[in-house]
Design an enzyme around this catalytic site. Structure first.
Site, PDB file in Angstrom:
ATOM      1  CG  ASN A  75       4.282  -6.685  -7.148  1.00 27.21           C
ATOM      2  OD1 ASN A  75       3.241  -6.318  -7.680  1.00 27.21           O
ATOM      3  ND2 ASN A  75       4.300  -7.354  -6.010  1.00 27.21           N
ATOM      4  CD1 TRP A  94       1.272  -7.371   5.787  1.00 27.52           C
ATOM      5  CD2 TRP A  94       1.289  -5.381   4.750  1.00 27.52           C
ATOM      6  NE1 TRP A  94      -0.006  -6.876   5.811  1.00 27.52           N
ATOM      7  CE2 TRP A  94      -0.024  -5.649   5.183  1.00 27.52           C
ATOM      8  CE3 TRP A  94       1.532  -4.188   4.065  1.00 27.52           C
ATOM      9  CZ2 TRP A  94      -1.079  -4.776   4.966  1.00 27.52           C
ATOM     10  CZ3 TRP A  94       0.478  -3.318   3.849  1.00 27.52           C
ATOM     11  CH2 TRP A  94      -0.809  -3.618   4.298  1.00 27.52           C
ATOM     12  CG  ASN A  95       2.095  -3.008  -0.367  1.00 26.90           C
ATOM     13  OD1 ASN A  95       1.409  -3.615  -1.176  1.00 26.90           O
ATOM     14  ND2 ASN A  95       2.060  -1.688  -0.238  1.00 26.90           N
ATOM     15  CG  ASP A  96       0.845 -10.034  -1.113  1.00 25.35           C
ATOM     16  OD1 ASP A  96       1.985 -10.493  -0.987  1.00 25.35           O
ATOM     17  OD2 ASP A  96      -0.165 -10.599  -0.678  1.00 25.35           O
ATOM     18  CB  CYS A  97       0.236  -4.378  -4.480  1.00 25.78           C
ATOM     19  SG  CYS A  97      -1.180  -5.437  -4.206  1.00 25.78           S
TER      20      CYS A  97
END
Ligand code: BGC
Length: 471
Positions: A219, A214-217
């Site tokens: 990575n 969910w936390n696209d950031c």
């Protein structure tokens, strides 16, 4: 008097303009049109009506929160200049979550949306992260590999079935990647979603994170030398990765249980038993490797090191895994949920809402990616990401602390923030994606109102968990 303001592209031939003017050329016609419009919205928003005695709460639940859910359902995050204009398309995970706040308004449109989204799934259960609303095709520029995506389809579909009782949707034939030669039932799409997680487990038996959850950031497989590079286009090195997500593990336990319940209702007892084994194993893995002593670990990085642990100097604790593991009631009997939510109160709670992580990252960590490229207190780096605050509210209701859930609800609910409008800045009736956190230059200042999953999640939390009315 009534004034008419309009626009038509046929500026030589005024036919269209004249027709429109004729519709509203008397005060009586304008009044009638306004009455129709009011009736339309009263009907639409009238499917769920609250009379709580608290004017602000009633105003949010009955009107504004539902209205924002409808707007967000229509546009997802596309058509937003806060975001990146129309290029971004509709998110697979975003659109499934948006359904939760909208499905009771116009279920037929929700049904169509579910089929559209599922049609962009790959045969192995993975998904295009985004698709274009006009062509309904997956977005090749960004591709797939976000390992939370498949599970959101279970949430979207189950929310629709709970609201409507329409089990028939599961029999609909739905293509994979829009290719009709490989169409299967929607139920089969849910099965491959479930299996995608168990076919992609890491060394601790927890779900591999892929490009992000969910936390696209966050990575963990990206290793970009340029902190300004977008996660949307960065190459990932997935060979030999040990990067696992405890958040996806919590999601798997919740939506896995929903999937099991669905199988039982459909008489698929063998499939239910098979799925139960995997959900049980995941629960064990989280208790064993996802618990840090006082709260749930957030993830393991590429090398297998913990993130969101007391062992870390920055980013010791994250909201996502506390939310998902407590919503899933993992370790509730052993007191893990209580401890986890107490840690949230102690370390993440602020006057303006719950921050995403703490301590904020103060430098770029190449092994964590974009999250550590934001200034402390903003966006995914310790901002108050309003989207995920309801996960904690719901977790609090799971352990019976409804009062605490209600306190958290009021902290970010626009109607209760009118007195700080000068600081808050965005509309006092619309949720924003983010409020600046305690490490920010101006804590309490909001950003990106309207198109955010915050709308659906807050509506879901207040109606179904704090007020407790479930379909
Ligand atoms: C995206 C979501 C994502 C969230 C957190 C939003 O901008 O639309 O898909 O889950 O950010 O990274």
């Amino acid at each position: 008097h009534s004034f008419l303001v309009g626009y038509t592209w046929e500026n030589i031939n005024k036919k269209k303009a004249k027709e429109t003017i004729a519709k509203f050329d008397t005060v009586a016609k304008v009044d009638a049109a306004l009455a129709d419009l009011r009736k339309y919205w009263d009907t639409l928003l009238g499917n769920y009506t609250l009379d709580s005695g608290d004017e602000k709460l009633d105003r949010m639940v009955n009107i504004w929160n539902q209205y924002q859910c409808m707007v967000t359902f229509c546009f997802s995050r596309s058509a937003s200049f806060f975001e990146s204009g129309i290029g971004r398309g509709m998110g697979f995970r975003d659109s499934n979550q948006d359904l939760v706040g909208f499905v009771h308004q116009i279920p037929e449109r929700a049904r169509e949306r579910i089929i559209d989204i599922a049609s962009t799934q790959f045969p192995d259960g993975g998904c295009y992260h985004q698709y274009q609303p006009l062509t309904k095709r997956g977005n090749n520029d960004i591709g797939g590999g976000f390992n939370d995506d498949p599970l959101w389809l279970i949430l979207g579909t189950i929310s629709y079935i709970k609201e409507t009782g329409d089990f028939g949707i599961l029999q609909e034939q739905v293509p994979f990647d829009n290719d009709w030669s490989v169409a299967r039932s929607l139920f089969d799409h849910l099965s491959v979603s479930f299996d995608h997680v168990i076919k992609n487990l890491g060394p601790h038996g927890l779900p591999l994170i892929g490009r992000a959850d969910w936390n696209d950031c966050l990575n963990l497989n990206c290793f970009s030398n340029d902190p300004n590079e977008s996660f949307q286009t960065a190459e990932n090195k997935s060979e030999g990765t040990k990067a696992e997500s405890v958040m996806i593990a919590g999601m798997f336990v919740i939506y896995g249980q929903d999937y099991i319940e669905l199988c039982k209702r459909l008489g698929k007892t063998e499939e239910a038993a098979r799925a139960q084994k995997h959900v049980d194993a995941m629960t064990v893995a989280v208790k064993k490797y996802g618990w840090d002593g006082e709260w749930f670990v957030r993830a393991y990085d590429y090398y297998g090191n913990k993130i969101g642990s007391r062992e870390n100097e920055e980013g010791k604790i994250f909201i996502e895994s506390q939310g998902w593991c407590t919503m899933a009631a993992i370790g509730k009997e052993e007191g893990m949920c209580h401890k986890s939510l107490d840690a949230v109160k102690e370390r993440l709670d602020t006057k303006y809402g719950i921050v995403l992580n703490n301590p904020a990252f103060t430098k770029y960590y190449i092994e964590y990616g974009e999250i550590s490229s934001y200034p402390p207190g903003y966006k995914e780096n310790a901002g108050i990401f309003c989207h995920n605050n309801p996960w904690i509210m719901i977790g609090e209701t799971v352990i019976g602390r409804g009062e605490q859930a209600w306190e958290y609800y009021k902290k970010i609910c626009p109607a209760y923030l009118e007195d700080i409008s000068d600081l808050h800045k965005t509309e006092p009736y619309v949720y924003s994606q983010m409020v600046a956190g305690k490490d920010a230059f101006k804590p309490g200042e909001a950003k990106n109102s309207w198109l955010t999953g915050t709308a659906a999640w807050n509506y879901y939390a207040i109606t179904q968990f704090i007020l407790g009315i479930k379909p």
